[in-house]
Design an enzyme around this catalytic site. Sequence first.
Site, PDB file in Angstrom:
ATOM      1  N   SER A 123       0.643  -1.126  -0.007  1.00  0.00           N
ATOM      2  CA  SER A 123      -0.140  -0.057  -0.174  1.00  0.00           C
ATOM      3  C   SER A 123       0.777   1.255   0.096  1.00  0.00           C
ATOM      4  O   SER A 123       2.167   1.363   0.430  1.00  0.00           O
ATOM      5  CB  SER A 123      -0.954  -0.081   1.355  1.00  0.00           C
ATOM      6  OG  SER A 123      -1.353   1.274   1.415  1.00  0.00           O
ATOM      7  N   TYR A 148      -1.152  -0.652  10.346  1.00  0.00           N
ATOM      8  CA  TYR A 148      -1.427  -1.238   8.848  1.00  0.00           C
ATOM      9  C   TYR A 148      -0.377  -0.998   8.230  1.00  0.00           C
ATOM     10  O   TYR A 148       0.221  -1.768   7.465  1.00  0.00           O
ATOM     11  CB  TYR A 148      -2.806  -0.648   8.535  1.00  0.00           C
ATOM     12  CG  TYR A 148      -2.830  -0.823   6.892  1.00  0.00           C
ATOM     13  CD1 TYR A 148      -3.142  -2.195   6.498  1.00  0.00           C
ATOM     14  CD2 TYR A 148      -2.720   0.017   6.147  1.00  0.00           C
ATOM     15  CE1 TYR A 148      -3.414  -2.186   4.992  1.00  0.00           C
ATOM     16  CE2 TYR A 148      -3.020  -0.050   4.680  1.00  0.00           C
ATOM     17  CZ  TYR A 148      -3.298  -1.098   4.272  1.00  0.00           C
ATOM     18  OH  TYR A 148      -3.431  -1.492   2.886  1.00  0.00           O
ATOM     19  N   LYS A 152       2.388  -3.889   6.342  1.00  0.00           N
ATOM     20  CA  LYS A 152       2.741  -3.779   5.006  1.00  0.00           C
ATOM     21  C   LYS A 152       4.465  -3.799   4.572  1.00  0.00           C
ATOM     22  O   LYS A 152       4.528  -4.827   3.987  1.00  0.00           O
ATOM     23  CB  LYS A 152       1.907  -2.773   4.279  1.00  0.00           C
ATOM     24  CG  LYS A 152       0.654  -3.272   4.239  1.00  0.00           C
ATOM     25  CD  LYS A 152       0.249  -4.363   3.103  1.00  0.00           C
ATOM     26  CE  LYS A 152      -1.185  -4.485   3.154  1.00  0.00           C
ATOM     27  NZ  LYS A 152      -1.688  -6.076   2.418  1.00  0.00           N
TER      28      LYS A 152
HETATM   29  C1  UD1 Z   1      -6.554   3.449   2.412  1.00  0.00           C
HETATM   30  C2  UD1 Z   1      -5.098   2.992   2.180  1.00  0.00           C
HETATM   31  C3  UD1 Z   1      -5.000   2.531   0.506  1.00  0.00           C
HETATM   32  C4  UD1 Z   1      -6.050   1.445   0.535  1.00  0.00           C
HETATM   33  C5  UD1 Z   1      -7.202   1.996   0.761  1.00  0.00           C
HETATM   34  C6  UD1 Z   1      -8.458   1.006   0.662  1.00  0.00           C
HETATM   35  C7  UD1 Z   1      -3.052   4.545   2.447  1.00  0.00           C
HETATM   36  C8  UD1 Z   1      -2.401   5.682   2.512  1.00  0.00           C
HETATM   37  N1  UD1 Z   1      -4.399   4.331   1.940  1.00  0.00           N
HETATM   38  O1  UD1 Z   1      -6.963   4.607   1.680  1.00  0.00           O
HETATM   39  O2  UD1 Z   1      -3.596   2.193   0.230  1.00  0.00           O
HETATM   40  O3  UD1 Z   1      -5.873   1.103  -0.901  1.00  0.00           O
HETATM   41  O4  UD1 Z   1      -7.402   2.435   2.165  1.00  0.00           O
HETATM   42  O5  UD1 Z   1      -8.161  -0.181   1.618  1.00  0.00           O
HETATM   43  O6  UD1 Z   1      -2.736   3.407   2.714  1.00  0.00           O
HETATM   44  N2  UD1 Z   1     -13.458   9.619   3.874  1.00  0.00           N
HETATM   45  C9  UD1 Z   1     -14.629  10.375   4.211  1.00  0.00           C
HETATM   46  N3  UD1 Z   1     -15.542   9.697   4.619  1.00  0.00           N
HETATM   47  C10 UD1 Z   1     -15.712   8.350   4.751  1.00  0.00           C
HETATM   48  C11 UD1 Z   1     -14.583   7.459   4.514  1.00  0.00           C
HETATM   49  C12 UD1 Z   1     -13.455   8.234   3.821  1.00  0.00           C
HETATM   50  O7  UD1 Z   1     -14.460  11.479   4.236  1.00  0.00           O
HETATM   51  O8  UD1 Z   1     -17.002   7.767   5.247  1.00  0.00           O
HETATM   52  C13 UD1 Z   1     -12.116  10.233   3.308  1.00  0.00           C
HETATM   53  C14 UD1 Z   1     -11.037   9.834   4.237  1.00  0.00           C
HETATM   54  O9  UD1 Z   1     -10.817  10.747   5.197  1.00  0.00           O
HETATM   55  C15 UD1 Z   1     -10.214  10.216   3.210  1.00  0.00           C
HETATM   56  C16 UD1 Z   1     -10.493   9.871   1.810  1.00  0.00           C
HETATM   57  O10 UD1 Z   1     -12.007   9.802   2.140  1.00  0.00           O
HETATM   58  O11 UD1 Z   1      -9.358  11.457   3.068  1.00  0.00           O
HETATM   59  C17 UD1 Z   1     -10.278   8.369   1.183  1.00  0.00           C
HETATM   60  O12 UD1 Z   1     -10.589   7.324   2.139  1.00  0.00           O
HETATM   61  P1  UD1 Z   1     -10.385   5.831   2.076  1.00  0.00           P
HETATM   62  O13 UD1 Z   1     -11.207   5.537   0.899  1.00  0.00           O
HETATM   63  O14 UD1 Z   1     -10.746   5.359   3.404  1.00  0.00           O
HETATM   64  O15 UD1 Z   1      -8.946   5.472   1.708  1.00  0.00           O
HETATM   65  P2  UD1 Z   1      -7.413   5.797   2.211  1.00  0.00           P
HETATM   66  O16 UD1 Z   1      -7.710   5.736   3.809  1.00  0.00           O
HETATM   67  O17 UD1 Z   1      -7.100   7.100   1.461  1.00  0.00           O
END
Ligand code: UD1
Length: 335
Positions: A123, A148, A152
Amino acid sequence: MILVTGGLGYIGSHFIVQLLKEDTDLLIIDNLSNSKLDNLKFIENLTKKKINFIECDTRDKKNINKIFLNETIDTIIHFAGLKSISESFEKSSEYFSNNISGTSNLLDSALKNNVNNFIFSSSATVYGNKHPSPWKESQEINLPESPYAISKIVSEKILENASRFQINFKVGVLRYFNPIGYHESGYIGENIATSKNLIPAIINYLLGNSKILNVYGNDYETHDGSCVRDYVHINDLVDGHLKALKYIKNSNKNFDIWNLGSGCGYSVFQIINIFEKLTNSKIKISMSPRRNGDLPYFWADISKAKKELNWAPVKHIEEMIADSLNHYNYLSKTN
Ligand code: UD1
């Protein structure tokens, strides 16, 4: 035979549908913790092929050993693992045992049984927050923050170590950025009830399973205050695996790493806007506190994968989101 761990999960099931466009002998193992057995039925329907499946946890060393003794495996594609950064702070030992012991058990069996090819799902999170974007594979990596991310990087290092001593053992590490989108049928998806990611949260909202979408943080140092991520279409990501596998088989290097992303960043608000445009609806949001472990922004340097794997993502963000609605469309009809 190819052993696919976590083959009924989000990335694994899309990978298998693509892989089975050609005749390939494969075996899926999955512990069904974040996936559904339904996916097996869907994959079989889509590919018109009968799939070998064993319910098995990669931590179950005895069972893993038995599988390697019973089957002639030459390649491992290792998707299985826990994947939420924020959850990993609360359940670190589960993350370490699932992700590190799981990898180490597979490796142990692989080495004992002369399995020579190993593709590992890593990741972008391993890069930590010390470097400006875009992130490159050659960057120095310090001990990252979240359990996490640690799970990795430790797994990567365990595999790299084995590749130094086992002459025919080849490892390809793929560092994913943010994979999104679903198969055109909409059937194969992920367990949106347990996922903590943005797209499943939006789908849950659209399905009416939640009344509001939480946006975790609007005070980041980004152009609109929300986090910026590098989203990559699931089909492009899968294509990266097939190319990496081909590459390691023909390469005289034993260990290599590639970023799989699109190379550009989009904010949470931009993603929500595209969903609103495509569904012609308004998404009710609630501004929530920052989520533990979230970085303000990052995106990938994908020049290494482009050059060495002859890989490039083809789907742009609107197509990724249109395809994220595929699974929503399916779920809305079956709910
Ligand atoms: C993480 C991992 C990525 C992995 C992905 C899917 C890192 C840096 N990121 O991504 O490698 O592939 O998970 O498993 O390792 N958000 C909201 N509301 C929500 C959910 C998310 O605002 O309900 C925002 C989060 O704060 C973030 C963005 O959306 O800013 C993306 O979040 P998310 O889809 O969970 O992925 P990451 O945490 O970036």
